[in-house]
Design a protein around this motif. Sequence first.
Motif, PDB file in Angstrom:
ATOM      1  N   GLY A 204      31.679   5.094  55.237  1.00 37.01           N
ATOM      2  CA  GLY A 204      31.238   6.369  54.698  1.00 37.01           C
ATOM      3  C   GLY A 204      29.902   6.764  55.315  1.00 37.01           C
ATOM      4  N   VAL A 205      29.772   8.039  55.659  1.00 34.91           N
ATOM      5  CA  VAL A 205      28.502   8.549  56.189  1.00 34.91           C
ATOM      6  C   VAL A 205      28.029   9.652  55.250  1.00 34.91           C
ATOM      7  CG1 VAL A 205      27.282   9.495  58.163  1.00 34.91           C
ATOM      8  CG2 VAL A 205      29.298   8.059  58.542  1.00 34.91           C
ATOM      9  N   HIS A 206      27.049   9.324  54.440  1.00 33.20           N
ATOM     10  CA  HIS A 206      26.520  10.259  53.444  1.00 33.20           C
ATOM     11  C   HIS A 206      25.443  11.129  54.099  1.00 33.20           C
ATOM     12  CE1 HIS A 206      23.634  10.963  49.886  1.00 33.20           C
ATOM     13  NE2 HIS A 206      24.578  11.885  49.857  1.00 33.20           N
ATOM     14  N   ILE A 207      25.728  12.419  54.223  1.00 36.42           N
ATOM     15  CA  ILE A 207      24.789  13.358  54.825  1.00 36.42           C
ATOM     16  C   ILE A 207      24.118  14.163  53.716  1.00 36.42           C
ATOM     17  CG2 ILE A 207      24.507  15.260  56.454  1.00 36.42           C
ATOM     18  CD1 ILE A 207      25.475  12.683  57.740  1.00 36.42           C
ATOM     19  N   TYR A 208      22.788  14.201  53.732  1.00 38.46           N
ATOM     20  CA  TYR A 208      22.088  14.961  52.693  1.00 38.46           C
ATOM     21  C   TYR A 208      20.870  15.662  53.275  1.00 38.46           C
ATOM     22  CZ  TYR A 208      18.553  11.224  52.408  1.00 38.46           C
ATOM     23  OH  TYR A 208      17.552  10.328  52.690  1.00 38.46           O
ATOM     24  N   ASP A 209      20.433  16.686  52.568  1.00 37.67           N
ATOM     25  CA  ASP A 209      19.252  17.447  52.950  1.00 37.67           C
ATOM     26  C   ASP A 209      18.088  17.029  52.065  1.00 37.67           C
ATOM     27  OD1 ASP A 209      18.411  20.090  54.543  1.00 37.67           O
ATOM     28  OD2 ASP A 209      17.518  20.195  52.548  1.00 37.67           O
ATOM     29  N   GLN A 210      16.886  17.183  52.571  1.00 33.38           N
ATOM     30  CA  GLN A 210      15.704  16.839  51.778  1.00 33.38           C
ATOM     31  C   GLN A 210      15.683  17.576  50.451  1.00 33.38           C
ATOM     32  OE1 GLN A 210      13.393  14.491  52.460  1.00 33.38           O
ATOM     33  NE2 GLN A 210      12.397  14.919  50.492  1.00 33.38           N
ATOM     34  N   ARG A 211      16.171  18.827  50.450  1.00 33.72           N
ATOM     35  CA  ARG A 211      16.162  19.632  49.224  1.00 33.72           C
ATOM     36  C   ARG A 211      17.276  19.243  48.260  1.00 33.72           C
ATOM     37  NH1 ARG A 211      11.501  19.780  49.611  1.00 33.72           N
ATOM     38  NH2 ARG A 211      10.363  21.357  50.802  1.00 33.72           N
ATOM     39  N   ASP A 212      18.208  18.399  48.699  1.00 35.67           N
ATOM     40  CA  ASP A 212      19.157  17.798  47.764  1.00 35.67           C
ATOM     41  C   ASP A 212      18.435  16.777  46.889  1.00 35.67           C
ATOM     42  OD1 ASP A 212      21.452  19.135  48.626  1.00 35.67           O
ATOM     43  OD2 ASP A 212      21.842  17.670  50.204  1.00 35.67           O
ATOM     44  N   LYS A 213      17.372  16.242  47.445  1.00 40.94           N
ATOM     45  CA  LYS A 213      16.638  15.146  46.800  1.00 40.94           C
ATOM     46  C   LYS A 213      15.426  15.628  46.013  1.00 40.94           C
ATOM     47  CE  LYS A 213      14.328  10.820  48.110  1.00 40.94           C
ATOM     48  NZ  LYS A 213      13.950   9.946  49.242  1.00 40.94           N
ATOM     49  N   ASP A 214      14.676  16.565  46.585  1.00 37.81           N
ATOM     50  CA  ASP A 214      13.428  17.035  45.973  1.00 37.81           C
ATOM     51  C   ASP A 214      13.467  18.545  45.761  1.00 37.81           C
ATOM     52  OD1 ASP A 214      12.287  14.437  46.107  1.00 37.81           O
ATOM     53  OD2 ASP A 214      11.830  14.784  48.224  1.00 37.81           O
ATOM     54  N   LEU A 215      13.077  18.964  44.572  1.00 39.73           N
ATOM     55  CA  LEU A 215      13.007  20.387  44.261  1.00 39.73           C
ATOM     56  C   LEU A 215      11.579  20.880  44.487  1.00 39.73           C
ATOM     57  CD1 LEU A 215      14.667  22.768  43.078  1.00 39.73           C
ATOM     58  CD2 LEU A 215      13.773  22.124  40.817  1.00 39.73           C
ATOM     59  N   PRO A 216      11.365  21.833  45.396  1.00 43.84           N
ATOM     60  CA  PRO A 216      10.001  22.311  45.664  1.00 43.84           C
ATOM     61  C   PRO A 216       9.461  23.138  44.499  1.00 43.84           C
ATOM     62  CG  PRO A 216      11.593  23.655  46.842  1.00 43.84           C
ATOM     63  CD  PRO A 216      12.371  22.526  46.226  1.00 43.84           C
ATOM     64  N   ALA A 217       8.175  23.020  44.246  1.00 46.64           N
ATOM     65  CA  ALA A 217       7.542  23.755  43.143  1.00 46.64           C
ATOM     66  C   ALA A 217       7.196  25.167  43.606  1.00 46.64           C
ATOM     67  CB  ALA A 217       6.286  23.022  42.681  1.00 46.64           C
ATOM     68  N   VAL A 218       8.134  26.104  43.403  1.00 42.27           N
ATOM     69  CA  VAL A 218       7.907  27.495  43.830  1.00 42.27           C
ATOM     70  C   VAL A 218       8.105  28.480  42.676  1.00 42.27           C
ATOM     71  CG1 VAL A 218       8.476  27.094  46.249  1.00 42.27           C
ATOM     72  CG2 VAL A 218      10.314  27.622  44.630  1.00 42.27           C
ATOM     73  N   GLY A 219       8.024  27.950  41.442  1.00 46.36           N
ATOM     74  CA  GLY A 219       8.143  28.821  40.281  1.00 46.36           C
ATOM     75  C   GLY A 219       9.585  29.062  39.852  1.00 46.36           C
ATOM     76  N   LEU A 220       9.799  30.190  39.194  1.00 46.73           N
ATOM     77  CA  LEU A 220      11.117  30.520  38.647  1.00 46.73           C
ATOM     78  C   LEU A 220      12.052  30.963  39.775  1.00 46.73           C
ATOM     79  CD1 LEU A 220      12.551  30.698  35.866  1.00 46.73           C
ATOM     80  CD2 LEU A 220      11.987  33.143  35.862  1.00 46.73           C
ATOM     81  N   ILE A 221      13.169  30.256  39.924  1.00 44.38           N
ATOM     82  CA  ILE A 221      14.138  30.579  40.976  1.00 44.38           C
ATOM     83  C   ILE A 221      15.554  30.572  40.407  1.00 44.38           C
ATOM     84  CG2 ILE A 221      12.756  29.697  42.897  1.00 44.38           C
ATOM     85  CD1 ILE A 221      14.402  27.109  42.763  1.00 44.38           C
TER      86      ILE A 221
END
Length: 288
Positions: A204-221
């Motif tokens: 298995g090759v698990h591909i992920y993005d940094q934003r899958d892991k960390d939610l940036p603090a940019v307010g209400l989205i």
Amino acid sequence: MDTAEILKKVRQIEIKSKGLSNHIFSGEYHSAFKGRGMSFSEVREYQFGDDVRAIDWNVTARFNHPYIKIFEEEREQTMMLLVDVSESSIFGTVKQNKRSMITELCAVLAFSAITNNDKVGVIFFSDGVEKYIPPKKGKSHILFIIRELLSFTPTRKGTNIKDTLRFFNNATKKKAIVFLLSDFLAGSYQDALNIASKKHDMVGVHIYDQRDKDLPAVGLIQMSDAETGTRQWVDSSDKQVQQYYAQQFQQHVQYCRNSFMKSGAELLSIRTDEDYVKALQVFFKNRA
């Protein structure tokens, strides 16, 4: 992309992937996925210069004349690429999206396989099998696969690994080297993975993005699920929300690891902005 852009991109990927497979992965791939060795073919009379270790003593005793065993290398192997083309595969925020990385990985693996004289086939899947490309040899076949990876448009958005593995298990009777490339945002697939892993060499090759892991603090989205279309307003600056988001990702990764471990298969994780060359090198060397 139009036809000209696709052909240009195919050429770029070919140059990069072929170079990597020839100069970096040719030996590693062969060592990591050795064939089943040599199989007995026939016997013939001993000739001057033959290796005496190959003498068949039973036949020699029967005919009162030395005979040797002839062995031939067993038939080439087959690599199958199970490729996630669901809606979430086009997500990417840093260097490239998941689909682009999957395409490059598939190209490198495919060129490594044909360098070893192996066949390569592909299954594109979303929440069902979208397309099946039977295994074949040759550069032209690999270039066709790359074109499909670049241009294929799925008919559905979700992800169903369980049914894809079931299709694969039914379609592929002989043992194969199998790379399952996905972000694994799917339901349970443990039973189907267990069955596939007993017969095939599963990775298995698990591909992920940094934003899958960390939610940036940019307010209400407003966040949207690419596969279900569900929308939700989230305060991304809330520490509890960020913590929950990170925990959900870790739980997801742990589920993937446990599933592959239970089945006896292997799993490697690669982030979209990471150097996949190093990740593959480490993987191949650990298997050798």
